[in-house]
Design a protein around this motif. Structure first.
Motif, short mmCIF file in Angstrom:
data_model
loop_
_atom_site.label_atom_id
_atom_site.label_comp_id
_atom_site.label_asym_id
_atom_site.label_seq_id
_atom_site.Cartn_x
_atom_site.Cartn_y
_atom_site.Cartn_z
N ASP B 59 48.00 20.30 62.25
CA ASP B 59 46.62 20.95 62.50
C ASP B 59 47.36 21.16 63.84
OD1 ASP B 59 44.96 22.37 63.01
OD2 ASP B 59 43.24 20.32 63.51
N TYR B 60 46.74 22.34 64.61
CA TYR B 60 47.51 22.77 65.57
C TYR B 60 45.94 23.77 66.58
CZ TYR B 60 48.08 27.63 64.14
OH TYR B 60 48.14 28.43 63.31
N ARG B 64 49.67 22.35 71.61
CA ARG B 64 49.91 21.58 70.91
C ARG B 64 49.82 21.11 69.55
NH1 ARG B 64 47.65 17.44 74.86
NH2 ARG B 64 46.48 18.66 74.79
N THR B 72 44.61 23.53 56.09
CA THR B 72 44.14 25.18 56.33
C THR B 72 45.11 26.36 57.08
OG1 THR B 72 44.63 24.24 58.98
CG2 THR B 72 41.95 25.16 58.34
N ASN B 73 46.43 24.91 57.62
CA ASN B 73 47.61 26.33 57.62
C ASN B 73 48.17 27.66 56.14
OD1 ASN B 73 48.21 25.98 59.89
ND2 ASN B 73 49.23 23.68 59.44
N TYR B 274 53.81 26.33 65.56
CA TYR B 274 54.61 25.59 64.25
C TYR B 274 54.24 25.44 62.41
CZ TYR B 274 57.99 25.10 68.26
OH TYR B 274 58.62 25.70 69.87
#
Lengths: 437, 305
Positions: B59-60, B64, B72-73, B274
């Motif tokens: 997660d991001y 960070r 989710t990505n 990222y």
């Protein structure tokens, strides 16, 4: 990369004394101090050792100038290593490699991302000699007591934290400052007056069908979206609560307008770097675009007409400052403070003013500029003599007036600041959709 | 392959002491020989890829990344119309570039292999093909911009020749310029393997075809083409993977107006996203691998080599 702060690397010593003698001298002083039992960390001893310090600074190209590093060596004696990167790379480096720098020269909207990551240490304002003379925009958000506070990530909203070890931004000024402001400016659209063929007065002109296929926008989402918002608001299509902190709905509407314009072929290109914007403009591919003031100067330096056009809706401003990395302590930290104090003491200020930017402490910069220079750059008056760049080249002939007039006229008409929104992630996704559309 | 190394059959009559001493080494030697490459691949290919796969589930936020296991990505990536549009766009570039470079590559290689008789001239002309590679990729690409621009060499040339009366806008910052740059950059990657395959064709086969009454076209289609398939496959793998992963060509030549998957990933990285970039990279890797496998299905490179 790991250990650049050891006293090594004889740099091009500007000072009259050679490094070796300095080292010997400080060793002797230190030795004498130990011998006399007086080693208590007095500033006098530190002032000797400070010459062995190397500070690593990084930031965007606008203010990471070798001339500054040379002058630091001359005036303060220690070495400053400069690394210039683009805005995105600056953000990345600041957050992901905090050990790789000592001083971060970053913009306020980047600071909003970087500071909560806990990689920087707040600065004690009591140690900043010229703190009281810093332009009030950075302290209270107002240029004059009665001016309105601009939208977006205004520097004063991310200028202070609540305490020494806090990463939470303070609502009102405290004793702990995140970044010491150094450089700022008010941006607007750049145009080719020889090719647009009519006066330009509003942000809406960017989407004027007359300039179809000849307009450009910058593709750095956090900044580009603000330019887009200035356009949409000027068109009367959207009334924003805060352009610098849009709702999802506002983001959608803004980018819908821009996408429609893109699909109808309004834009020639989107630029991401300084050079790209200069090339687009000087080759005539683009005749109106969002631009930065030194890029306008670069086009003009090629002998091509280019104007940084003041617009009736006002400017989109940005500001940058110096921050100190968390890991810095002891002698290096002292050196960093000394450097920051020196930065505000006038020489750099005058240097930046002469490039068309503004310095954070105007009084000290004024002392380093001629009366004519001051009148031209800061008061918007016609130049009495030729105006020289910091390198001594003629920038403007006598009689020229700078775009946008005086400091008060420009910075007093800031409509919004470059920003990081709460809906940042959503905005970036939508922005990418716009670019891919 | 390992078997032959393990059985020291020819030296059966050798002195017993020597055989005993040498028993361990021959068994280990092949592994030692393979070790440097294995370690390198593990360290610089497998570990990074596994890291990317792992990060793609993290997660991001705007600053960070958080070790986690979220989908989710991938959900955001695969449900976004932009992704599909970008993939289609990138595939379009890949197919166009592939078809054009194949045409050019095959023709050039055919000329070099069958029309140029002397080996010296073959080599000289082959080296001529590589001259553009003496400068960097980026420089070769950027040099197109002043050439194709609105006030560029081509437009001003056409205007002064009276062929057109207003500059051609589609020449620069368009799909045309992107594909043109790709073809310019990657045509050689087709020429080399195809030329290599053609040079291995036994000339007797062509003679036999001619003796058997085949026309030039029939020879080309029934003899030369099947025998150059491995070269075509290798060239295609080069071109397709290069185009699929590219981001700088698309950005520069389309004036930032078109998107490619590589550009999408580069954007995400520059915005510190990222995990999203990693998810995108994983999907891209999968797509490219599928394409390569499909190409290898059509041509069995191992058999042909």
């Amino acid at each position: 990369m790991t250990d650049t702060r050891t006293p090594s690397k004889p740099s091009n010593s500007v000072a009259g004394v050679s490094r070796r003698t300095l080292l010997k001298g400080s060793a002797a002083v230190a030795g004498a101090a130990v011998g006399s039992g007086a080693i208590t960390g007095f500033p006098t001893i530190w002032a000797q050792n400070i010459k062995n310090v190397t500070l690593r600074q990084f930031g965007t190209g606008v203010s990471n100038l070798n001339a500054v590093a040379d002058k630091v060596k001359e005036d303060l004696g220690f070495t400053l290593q400069m690394t210039a990167l683009d805005s995105d790379a600056v953000t990345q480096r600041a957050v992901t490699q905090p050990k790789s720098y000592d001083i971060a020269d970053i913009e306020y909207w980047i600071g909003k991302k970087v500071f909560p990551a806990g990689v920087m240490q707040p600065m004690d304002v009591k140690k900043i000699k010229n703190f009281d003379k810093i332009v009030p925009i950075f302290i209270t958000g107002k240029l004059t007591p009665d001016s309105a506070i601009a939208q977006g990530t205004a520097p004063h909203t991310v200028g202070f934290v609540e305490g020494k070890d806090s990463t939470k931004f303070a609502k009102a000024p405290t004793d702990w400052m995140t970044l010491i402001p150094t450089i700022y400016n008010a941006d607007t659209l750049g145009i080719r007056p020889d090719l647009v063929g009519r006066p330009i007065s509003s942000w809406t002109d960017l989407l004027d069908p007359a300039f179809k296929g000849k307009a450009s926008l910058l593709n750095i989402p956090s900044i580009g979206i603000m330019d887009a918002a200035m356009v949409c608001e000027a068109m009367g299509e959207i009334k924003y609560g805060d352009k610098g902190n849009m709702t999802k709905e506002e983001i959608d509407k803004t980018l819908k307008i821009m996408t429609d314009a893109k699909k109808s072929g309004q834009f020639r290109a989107f630029w991401k770097t300084f050079d790209e914007s200069v090339n687009l403009m000087s080759s005539g591919e683009v005749i109106i675009q969002s631009m930065w003031s030194p890029a306008v100067a670069a086009v003009r330096a090629k002998g091509i007409q280019c104007v940084y056009q003041p617009l009736k809706e006002g400017y989109r401003a940005w500001g940058g400052g110096l921050g100190i990395a968390k890991h810095l302590s002891g002698l290096e930290l002292e050196a960093a403070y000394e450097y920051i104090n020196w930065y505000l003491s006038g020489w750099v200020g005058a240097y930046l003013n002469r490039q068309g930017y503004y310095s954070a402490v105007l009084d000290t910069a004024k002392q380093h500029m001629s009366a004519d220079e001051w009148a031209f750059w800061m008061e918007g008056q016609p130049a009495k003599t030729d105006i020289l760049s910091p390198e001594g080249k003629v920038m403007e002939k006598a009689g020229a007036v700078r775009d946008g007039g005086s400091f008060q006229d420009r910075m007093g008409r800031v409509a919004c600041w470059n920003a990081v929104m709460d809906e940042d992630r959503y905005m970036v996704r939508k922005w990418n959709e716009f670019i891919a559309a | 392959m390992t078997l032959t190394a393990e059985t020291p059959r020819p030296s059966a009559t050798a002195a017993a002491g020597r055989a005993r001493r040498g028993r361990l080494l021959p068994r280990v030697a092949p592994y030692l020989q393979a070790a440097p490459l294995t370690v390198t691949l593990l360290l610089f290919l497998l570990v990074p890829i596994l890291t990317i796969v792992a990060v793609s589930f993290w997660d991001y936020d705007s600053v960070r990344i958080y070790p986690d296991f979220v989908l989710t990505n991938y959900v955001e990536l695969l449900t976004s119309p932009v992704t599909w549009k970008t993939y289609l766009n990138t595939l379009k570039y890949a197919v166009l570039t592939w078809a054009i470079t194949l045409g050019i590559g095959f023709t050039v290689a055919y000329f070099l292999a069958f029309h140029v008789r002397s080996t010296t001239w073959q080599m000289v002309l082959f080296l001529v093909c590589t001259i553009p590679f003496w400068t960097s990729n980026i420089i070769r690409m950027i040099s197109w911009i002043p050439f194709l621009g609105r006030n560029g060499l081509l437009n001003s040339g056409l205007i002064s020749a009276g062929i057109i009366d207003r500059p051609l806008e589609f020449l620069l910052f368009s799909d045309f310029s992107v594909v043109l740059a790709f073809v310019h950059l990657y045509a050689l990657f087709m020429v080399v393997p195809i030329f290599n395959s053609m040079m291995r064709i036994d000339r007797a086969l062509i003679e036999a075809a001619r003796d058997g009454g085949a026309s030039a076209a029939q020879t080309l289609w029934n003899v030369i083409l099947p025998l150059t398939k491995p070269g075509i496959a290798i060239g295609s793998i080069f071109v397709v993977t290069l185009v699929m992963g590219d981001f700088i060509t698309v950005r520069l030549m389309s004036g930032g107006q078109s998107a490619s998957i590589g550009l999408m990933i580069a954007n995400e990285i520059s915005l510190l996203q990222y995990p999203a970039a990693a998810a995108n990279a994983v999907v891209l890797l999968a797509v490219v691998l599928i394409m390569v496998v499909a190409m290898l299905r059509v041509v069995d490179i191992r058999k042909e080599l």
